[in-house]
Design a protein around this motif. Structure first.
Motif, mmCIF file in Angstrom:
data_model
loop_
_atom_site.group_PDB
_atom_site.id
_atom_site.type_symbol
_atom_site.label_atom_id
_atom_site.label_comp_id
_atom_site.label_asym_id
_atom_site.label_seq_id
_atom_site.Cartn_x
_atom_site.Cartn_y
_atom_site.Cartn_z
ATOM 1 N N MET A 152 0.772 7.714 9.078
ATOM 2 C CA MET A 152 1.611 7.777 7.987
ATOM 3 C C MET A 152 2.613 9.071 8.075
ATOM 4 N N PHE A 154 5.625 11.245 5.714
ATOM 5 C CA PHE A 154 6.276 11.580 4.448
ATOM 6 C C PHE A 154 7.582 12.136 4.655
ATOM 7 N N SER A 209 1.858 16.591 3.739
ATOM 8 C CA SER A 209 2.727 17.034 2.696
ATOM 9 C C SER A 209 2.898 18.443 2.854
ATOM 10 N N PHE A 252 8.168 7.206 2.658
ATOM 11 C CA PHE A 252 7.210 6.707 3.294
ATOM 12 C C PHE A 252 7.313 5.726 4.645
ATOM 13 N N VAL A 255 3.863 2.762 6.240
ATOM 14 C CA VAL A 255 2.912 2.538 5.130
ATOM 15 C C VAL A 255 2.995 0.843 4.658
ATOM 16 N N HIS A 261 0.775 -0.362 -3.782
ATOM 17 C CA HIS A 261 1.464 1.233 -3.534
ATOM 18 C C HIS A 261 2.329 1.750 -4.609
ATOM 19 N N GLY A 301 8.240 1.375 6.562
ATOM 20 C CA GLY A 301 7.819 1.822 5.110
ATOM 21 C C GLY A 301 8.686 1.632 4.066
ATOM 22 N N GLU A 325 0.666 12.208 -1.412
ATOM 23 C CA GLU A 325 -0.203 11.863 -0.091
ATOM 24 C C GLU A 325 -1.508 11.202 -0.316
ATOM 25 N N MET A 328 -1.427 7.622 -1.524
ATOM 26 C CA MET A 328 -0.925 6.704 -0.599
ATOM 27 C C MET A 328 -1.917 6.468 0.439
#
Length: 387
Positions: A152, A154, A209, A252, A255, A261, A301, A325, A328
């Motif tokens: 994943m 961010f 993050s 994201f 994801v 979500h 995502g 974070e 998710m």
């Protein structure tokens, strides 16, 4: 795959992401400021979207036929990826209506009544049996993709405006050409010249993050230094001018783009952020900041677009990013809830500001089971109290 097998696959998918919300009636959309319009309203073009969560299975445009050849109801023509800009906007609006009514497999008909006025015409739940063969194949492909696991990521893009201290004119974002700084598509015209007044800072994405926050801090300091050097004021008002709105978007990658979500982000991030916000724009919340405002991105995502800009809060926003974070990465273990009417009134209407962040925290902390989650929740609440 038979209809029954596909229904079982859908049920299994929802169990795997812990999505258990019951469908709500079309009337619930009124709490989000969404209008309904009669089925037959002149010759206005309508758009029909069929989707599974945020995966569009098909899109059709209404076609006006001569009365003598017109069949019962509307005639529809399928649309491909080359649809017009305004129809893409209607697609997103239809998906938002399906999300807000908890209709993960459904059909929504929407209509544009004016330049900015859109409304929902019809919305209904679908079963696998009601889908066309092509729609079933698209749904099956989406379910198969959900089993793929990747790291994943961010990211973010935070919007702001630069205003010259002397001339009071806003800087044209079109003059920025770096990967870290860009501009929003919103345009203004001054002396027959088109320019982009909304600036975006775009930090490099990260798998954690903390690293994203470090990337944001670097850009934050660059902005502070350069605006001071060139005598520019930084405007982070969520609605600085009539039709311009500033958002603090979270990106994201890798994801699942699901109602689960997005609901958790609305429930555990946007709503408490709104309670703590000092100078909110309720106009923005009813438009670009409406709950469930999201967009698919090119990183497997989505982009969460609900929050107002939080550029000015970057130095203290690590708890915000760490909490996001956690949400998710634990979406399948957290319980999403129906939106409460009072909660929606507080979010969209300035007359109902009777709920403190402490009251919200007391009510929702029990949803978090893990000690790590409780710690991040508490840090997030402390962060909100500093806004």
């Amino acid at each position: 795959m038979t209809d029954m097998n596909l229904e079982n696959e859908i049920r299994g998918f929802h169990e795997s992401i812990n999505y258990r919300l019951e469908q709500q009636s079309l009337s619930t959309l009124q709490y989000h400021g969404i209008k309904r319009t009669p089925i037959d309203k002149g010759n206005r073009k309508q758009l029909k979207v069929r989707a599974f969560h945020y995966q569009i299975l098909s899109t059709s445009r209404s076609v006006n036929s001569p009365e003598m050849f017109k069949s019962e109801g509307s005639d529809w023509e399928g649309l491909t990826g080359n649809s017009l800009y305004f129809e893409k906007e209607l697609q997103e609006f239809a998906l938002q209506c399906l999300y807000l009514t908890n209709t993960p497999l459904g059909e929504c008909v929407v209509q544009r009544n004016g330049k900015r006025d859109v409304a929902v015409v019809q919305l209904k739940k679908l079963t696998a049996r009601e889908l066309l063969k092509t729609e079933q194949l698209a749904l099956q492909y989406e379910l198969e993709k959900s089993h793929l696991k990747q790291t994943m990521t961010f990211g973010a893009d935070l919007e702001l405006m630069f205003q010259n201290e002397i001339t009071k004119r806003f800087m044209n974002g079109g003059e920025l050409t770096t990967n870290e700084f860009g501009y929003d598509q919103a345009v203004a015209v001054h002396q027959n010249r088109v320019f982009h007044p909304i600036i975006e800072i775009r930090p490099k994405p990260s798998a954690i993050s903390e690293e994203l926050h470090n990337n944001l801090l670097v850009l934050y300091q660059k902005v502070i230094n350069q605006t001071s050097k060139f005598h520019l004021n930084i405007n982070t008002n969520p609605n600085p001018l009539s039709r311009f709105f500033l958002g603090g978007h979270i990106h994201f990658g890798n994801v699942p783009f699901t109602f689960q979500h997005v609901r958790l982000l609305d429930q555990f991030v946007a709503i408490p952020f709104a309670i703590a916000e000092v100078e909110p724009s309720f106009i923005r919340r009813k438009n670009y900041g409406r709950l469930g405002s999201v967009r698919r991105n090119s990183y497997k995502g989505f982009e969460y677009r609900v929050l107002p800009t939080w550029f000015h809060l970057i130095p203290i926003s690590l708890p915000l990013l760490e909490w996001i974070e956690y949400i998710m990465k634990n979406a399948y273990r957290l319980d999403a809830t129906l939106f409460e009417e009072n909660s929606l009134k507080r979010y969209y209407d300035q007359r109902f500001q009777d709920f403190s962040i402490d009251q919200w925290a007391f009510k929702y902390r029990e949803y978090i089971v893990e000690e790590k989650g409780k710690l991040l929740f508490d840090n997030f609440v402390t962060y909100l109290k500093k806004l």
